[in-house]
Design a protein around this motif. Structure first.
Motif: not given
Length: 277
Positions: A144-148, A179-183, A201-205
């Motif tokens: 997946i690409t996003w997890l909510t 899973h570093p690819h995830l938003h 995925p860039t590590g920003q919050f």
């Protein structure tokens, strides 16, 4: 906004809620409210109302997979939302289906795929068996690409306590290690201070505050949020703008909710389509 004569297609994979507050029918309403054509693959039937979930019955996993293959061959989706899975058998078939997604969606191989991890109902009913949860952790998250998740779901996925914003941030970092690819968005709509936390995925919050709306019509908020987020991504929003727009949509759905049922009532998911007084 896309041309209404040629709308993009969104696929929802979720359970059926006969009270029309969450699941497949709610997702289709959210898509319609955003001008998107919705298709669906049902994972489970439920016996429920605004008072809670009384019983669930998963669909045959072979039929489920046949539905996915048949639908996407004719109506390839521009994005996919995943909700209730119910069983390990359904989860396995979904992972297998997603493994072939690049071939199925060769015209658009980078479509958003959002997982709203439905594990427990608000009334405490189990909506994903333990083996299914393990498949979600080890095999579905990479696809997946996003997890909510909300805080409770985030705790169940990571095995960490999540009762504060600081713990939610730590749990997101734990997930990002594998899973570093995830938003990932830790949603907090059920908390006293509804501030969602997005990790990119860039590590920003990013902390996204919301307005606390006093209402009992809160059935399906997480379900509708993830579908609204998918809709905004399909329509071309950047990630942060998509989250902000989805939160605003949910606030409108809560503010315009009908007063129905004797428990946690449904929202008005079609409110953008009707002029408000």
């Amino acid at each position: 906004m896309k041309n209404p004569a040629n709308p993009p297609v969104a696929l929802t994979i979720a359970g059926f809620d006969p009270s029309n507050g969450a699941g497949i029918t709610a997702d289709l309403q959210v898509f319609a409210a955003h001008g998107i054509f919705g298709t669906s693959a049902i994972t489970a039937l439920t016996v429920q109302s605004t008072l809670g979930v009384a019983k669930t019955q998963s669909l045959d996993s072979t039929l489920f997979r046949h539905t996915l293959d048949h639908l996407t061959a004719d109506l390839p989706p521009a994005g996919i939302k995943i909700g209730m899975l119910g069983t390990a058998a359904i989860a396995r078939e979904l992972v297998s289906f997603l493994e072939h997604l690049d071939e199925i969606s060769s015209h658009n191989p980078h479509i958003p795929i959002i997982l709203d991890p439905v594990i427990l109902s608000s009334s405490g009913a189990t909506l994903l068996d333990p083996v299914g949860l393990q498949i979600l952790r080890t095999h579905l998250l990479p696809k997946i690409t996003w997890l909510t998740p909300n805080w409770q779901e985030l705790a169940l996925i990571t095995g960490e306590p999540v009762t504060t914003q600081q713990q939610a941030r730590h749990a997101l970092e734990t997930l990002a290690q594998t899973h570093p690819h995830l938003h990932i968005i830790a949603t907090a709509g059920d908390q006293s201070h509804p501030t969602d936390l997005l990790r990119t995925p860039t590590g920003q919050f990013h902390e996204l505050s919301g307005n606390r709306i006093e209402t009992t019509s809160t059935h399906g908020t997480g379900c509708a949020f993830s579908s609204a987020l998918l809709s905004r991504l399909i329509l071309g929003d950047e990630p942060l703008a998509a989250v902000t727009a989805a939160k605003s949509y949910i606030e409108g759905a809560l503010l315009h909710a009908p007063n129905l049922g004797h428990g946690r009532g449904p929202m008005n998911l079609l409110w953008p389509l009707h002029p408000q007084n």
